[in-house]
Design an enzyme around this catalytic site. Sequence first.
Site, PDB file in Angstrom:
ATOM      1  N   LYS A  10      36.580  36.737  40.721  1.00 43.35           N
ATOM      2  CA  LYS A  10      35.916  36.829  39.412  1.00 43.35           C
ATOM      3  C   LYS A  10      36.499  35.795  38.458  1.00 43.35           C
ATOM      4  O   LYS A  10      37.670  35.401  38.569  1.00 43.35           O
ATOM      5  CB  LYS A  10      36.029  38.242  38.801  1.00 43.35           C
ATOM      6  CG  LYS A  10      37.428  38.683  38.353  1.00 43.35           C
ATOM      7  CD  LYS A  10      37.775  38.364  36.906  1.00 43.35           C
ATOM      8  CE  LYS A  10      39.264  38.520  36.699  1.00 43.35           C
ATOM      9  NZ  LYS A  10      39.854  38.195  35.493  1.00 43.35           N
ATOM     10  N   ASP A 135      40.681  45.985  36.686  1.00 42.09           N
ATOM     11  CA  ASP A 135      39.581  45.081  37.073  1.00 42.09           C
ATOM     12  C   ASP A 135      38.777  45.614  38.262  1.00 42.09           C
ATOM     13  O   ASP A 135      37.762  45.031  38.636  1.00 42.09           O
ATOM     14  CB  ASP A 135      40.149  43.709  37.491  1.00 42.09           C
ATOM     15  CG  ASP A 135      40.449  42.816  36.290  1.00 42.09           C
ATOM     16  OD1 ASP A 135      39.935  43.098  35.190  1.00 42.09           O
ATOM     17  OD2 ASP A 135      41.200  41.838  36.468  1.00 42.09           O
TER      18      ASP A 135
HETATM   19  O1  C5P Z   1      45.362  47.960  35.428  1.00 40.81           O
HETATM   20  P1  C5P Z   1      46.249  46.942  36.058  1.00 40.81           P
HETATM   21  O2  C5P Z   1      47.303  47.548  36.935  1.00 40.81           O
HETATM   22  O3  C5P Z   1      45.505  45.855  36.766  1.00 40.81           O
HETATM   23  O4  C5P Z   1      47.021  46.231  34.859  1.00 40.81           O
HETATM   24  C1  C5P Z   1      48.144  45.400  35.069  1.00 40.81           C
HETATM   25  C2  C5P Z   1      48.916  45.290  33.772  1.00 40.81           C
HETATM   26  O5  C5P Z   1      48.133  44.564  32.816  1.00 40.81           O
HETATM   27  C3  C5P Z   1      49.200  46.608  33.109  1.00 40.81           C
HETATM   28  O6  C5P Z   1      50.417  47.137  33.547  1.00 40.81           O
HETATM   29  C4  C5P Z   1      49.270  46.224  31.643  1.00 40.81           C
HETATM   30  O7  C5P Z   1      50.536  45.666  31.355  1.00 40.81           O
HETATM   31  C5  C5P Z   1      48.271  45.121  31.525  1.00 40.81           C
HETATM   32  N1  C5P Z   1      46.930  45.564  31.034  1.00 40.81           N
HETATM   33  C6  C5P Z   1      46.778  45.923  29.706  1.00 40.81           C
HETATM   34  N2  C5P Z   1      45.541  46.317  29.259  1.00 40.81           N
HETATM   35  C7  C5P Z   1      44.471  46.298  30.081  1.00 40.81           C
HETATM   36  C8  C5P Z   1      44.611  45.914  31.425  1.00 40.81           C
HETATM   37  C9  C5P Z   1      45.861  45.542  31.874  1.00 40.81           C
HETATM   38  O8  C5P Z   1      47.747  45.934  28.940  1.00 40.81           O
HETATM   39  N3  C5P Z   1      43.282  46.660  29.597  1.00 40.81           N
END
Ligand code: C5P
Length: 283
Positions: A10, A135
């Site tokens: 993406k 994502d």
């Molecule tokens: O959800 P995911 O594990 O992919 O997110 C990785 C990191 O990115 C999270 O631990 C957070 O620090 C940050 N994040 C965030 N806000 C989001 C998505 C991700 O702060 N909406």
Amino acid sequence: MVCTERAYAKLNLTLDILGKRPDGYHDLRMVMQSVDLFDEVSVETRETGGVTVRADLDYLPRNGDNLAVKAALAFFREAGVQPPGLHIQLKKRIPVCAGMAGGSSDGAAVLRALGRLYPMPREALERIGAAVGSDVPYCVRGGTALAEGRGEVLTDLPALPMCHIVLCKPDFPISTPELFRAVKPTRCHPDTAGMLAALKAGDLDGVAHRLYNVFEDFLPRRCQEVREIKSALLDLGALGAAMSGSGPTVFGIFREAGPAQEAAACLARRYRRTYTARPVGPA
Ligand code: C5P
């Protein structure tokens, strides 16, 4: 039984950060686009063995840290079924830690594959995906979409007009949590409404001129190459260019194949992870 899915990369046509949430995540508004650079993900039910994963890159985690495994376990928890063994095989083409959701896309492809073996509606797969990573719900769906909330609130958008995209990943990693921590309140935001209008009008120039990722304004000094690649893409004729996700991949949009291929050949002399791609629709 074996089931194989493509896990498309993406790109963020826009990425806006609206604020920090009480749960520690950030509220986002992003226009997402899948491109035809993909990993091949196959899942095979077996007589024994639990959930295992192998990739053609041996440094990827083989345990629950791999989003493909996480997705399978989340699926089985939700479905209330689990085969005695499930083997996941990843053929990686999307560069790792690149801002192109390679890991999330692999997890999403596992969900789609399992949703075919143990029928489950797409909305349920997206909901399970939200527990795997921010994502992942978008990656389950693919195509052109607006992603809001943590990334899991999705609205389908008109397709990006056909174009040629050059992607270039410099050879350093950027930590997503660290980059989120570096972001300060800002008055600079993408013109998301303008981007949506340009997509609706099928206006490729309008889209390309509105590519904007707020993370670019908070990159550490050591990431100077992101700006250099972006300038190079524009000098080489891109209609617009931006970093994807938390980087470091930079992409440029071209109307014609020839200039895109020339730009890719030029960047590939310095950056071995340079690709050309085209937009793809929903998975
Ligand atoms: O959800 P995911 O594990 O992919 O997110 C990785 C990191 O990115 C999270 O631990 C957070 O620090 C940050 N994040 C965030 N806000 C989001 C998505 C991700 O702060 N909406």
